[in-house]
Design an enzyme around this catalytic site. Structure first.
Site, PDB file in Angstrom:
ATOM      1  N   GLU A   1       0.840  -1.204   0.000  1.00  0.00           N
ATOM      2  CA  GLU A   1       0.000   0.000   0.000  1.00  0.00           C
ATOM      3  C   GLU A   1       0.876   1.256   0.000  1.00  0.00           C
ATOM      4  O   GLU A   1       1.892   1.316   0.683  1.00  0.00           O
ATOM      5  CB  GLU A   1      -0.907  -0.006   1.234  1.00  0.00           C
ATOM      6  CG  GLU A   1      -1.902   1.141   1.266  1.00  0.00           C
ATOM      7  CD  GLU A   1      -2.829   1.105   2.470  1.00  0.00           C
ATOM      8  OE1 GLU A   1      -3.860   1.776   2.425  1.00  0.00           O
ATOM      9  OE2 GLU A   1      -2.507   0.391   3.446  1.00  0.00           O
TER      10      GLU A   1
ATOM     11  N   LYS B   1     -10.033   2.424  -2.806  1.00  0.00           N
ATOM     12  CA  LYS B   1     -10.298   1.790  -1.515  1.00  0.00           C
ATOM     13  C   LYS B   1     -11.697   2.135  -1.020  1.00  0.00           C
ATOM     14  O   LYS B   1     -12.073   3.306  -0.947  1.00  0.00           O
ATOM     15  CB  LYS B   1      -9.236   2.259  -0.518  1.00  0.00           C
ATOM     16  CG  LYS B   1      -9.235   1.575   0.845  1.00  0.00           C
ATOM     17  CD  LYS B   1      -8.001   2.015   1.602  1.00  0.00           C
ATOM     18  CE  LYS B   1      -7.875   1.360   2.964  1.00  0.00           C
ATOM     19  NZ  LYS B   1      -6.599   1.745   3.626  1.00  0.00           N
TER      20      LYS B   1
ATOM     21  N   CYS C   1      -6.030  -2.897   1.868  1.00  0.00           N
ATOM     22  CA  CYS C   1      -5.824  -2.908   3.313  1.00  0.00           C
ATOM     23  C   CYS C   1      -7.107  -3.016   4.155  1.00  0.00           C
ATOM     24  O   CYS C   1      -7.628  -4.115   4.313  1.00  0.00           O
ATOM     25  CB  CYS C   1      -4.992  -1.699   3.719  1.00  0.00           C
ATOM     26  SG  CYS C   1      -4.239  -1.867   5.375  1.00  0.00           S
TER      27      CYS C   1
END
Length: 313
Positions: A63, A145, A184
């Site tokens: 990330e 995300k 994540c």
């Protein structure tokens, strides 16, 4: 850099007929952040080179690939706030495209994307975006995300807005495999893994930056982190490829432990907690088919009973 390989995939216990698809060789590069940009790019490129030399078709990076993990601090408290970059012309895409062309592989990377707010204005935020660049250097897919953490040491709400709901679960095809590219914090949400599985994802790639908890220094979340991702792999018959950061940054100590797990919850390859590593594994893509035929999670769902999952009050 340590090289950890897992070739010749383990047998699929639920298999009743030969596989229709060939295995896909993938890699995850676990790396620390280097303050010198040239040194950092060289370290990442070395990981990509090692993976490509082992025949990996897809190489996955951590990330916020080229930057430090700046969200450890609120933007107002940061001594040198990070600036978002243009997806198409910024340094992350340029690096991934260069590496993809140089080594003839798909390169997955992550960046702080500059983008206007949905209403066209400027809310001071950007997107936390994952990209996959094809071997010819073109953009194969980008995914923003979906879930944004709001917790001590991970103040991502100060930097990123949520990815658009109407574009939350795109897939990209690499050879015979369908890949999803969440990021994540998304890995903690079973709803996201299920949505990708329903769309036909074989593999989910989670670029990650996770480690110590500043307010709870004695609490090691690594086992919980790995268990929830592995559980989502089993419940949704997907492979999970999880490249995490390693090393210390601004008071956080990232716990590495990058891993690749199959739809049966078997860890195919795992990196150490405290050093750079490259994981390379062959994925038996039809293990997904076999497991879902024996345990048909997707076809025995009860969407009519799931209204509480959409409640926001």
């Amino acid at each position: 850099m340590r090289l950890i390989t897992a070739y010749n995939p383990p047998a699929s216990p639920a298999r009743t007929r030969p596989a229709d698809r060939a295995p896909l060789r993938v890699a995850a590069v676990q790396q620390s952040w280097h303050r010198d940009p040239a040194e950092h790019r060289a370290a990442l490129m070395e990981g990509i080179r090692l993976a490509a030399g082992e025949g990996a078709r897809v190489v996955c990076l951590q990330e916020l690939t080229l930057s430090p993990y700046f969200a450890v601090l609120r933007k107002a408290d940061h001594p040198a706030p990070a600036e978002p970059e243009d997806l198409a012309t910024g340094p992350t895409f340029a690096f991934a495209a260069e590496a993809a062309r140089a080594h003839g592989v798909y390169v997955h990377a992550s960046l702080y994307e500059k983008a206007p707010a949905p209403d066209g204005g400027d809310d001071g935020l950007g997107y936390n975006t994952a990209i996959l660049v094809a071997p010819d250097g073109t953009l194969a897919q980008r995914t923003r995300k979906t879930h944004i953490p709001v917790t001590e040491g991970y103040y991502e709400d100060q930097w990123f807005r949520q990815g658009p709901a109407d574009d939350a679960f795109p897939l990209v095809k690499v050879d015979e495999a369908n890949l999803g590219l969440p990021t994540c914090w998304d890995q903690w949400f079973p709803e996201l893994a299920r949505a990708y599985s329903l769309a036909g994802a074989d593999i989910l790639v989670y670029p990650t930056a996770i480690g110590s908890e500043p307010g709870h220094p004695g609490f090691d979340t690594q086992p919980l982190w790995q268990k929830v991702i592995t559980g989502n792999a089993v419940a949704n018959a997907t492979f999970m490829v999880v490249p995490n950061r390693v090393g210390a940054e601004n008071g956080l100590v990232f716990y590495g432990s990058s891993f690749i797990v199959d739809p049966y919850g078997r860890v195919l390859a795992q990196a150490p907690r405290d050093e750079p590593a490259v994981l390379v594994a062959d994925l038996d893509l039809d293990a997904r088919r076999d497991w879902l035929e024996l345990f048909p999670f997707l076809t025995t769902r009860r969407p009519d009973a799931y209204a509480p999952l959409t409640a926001t009050g």
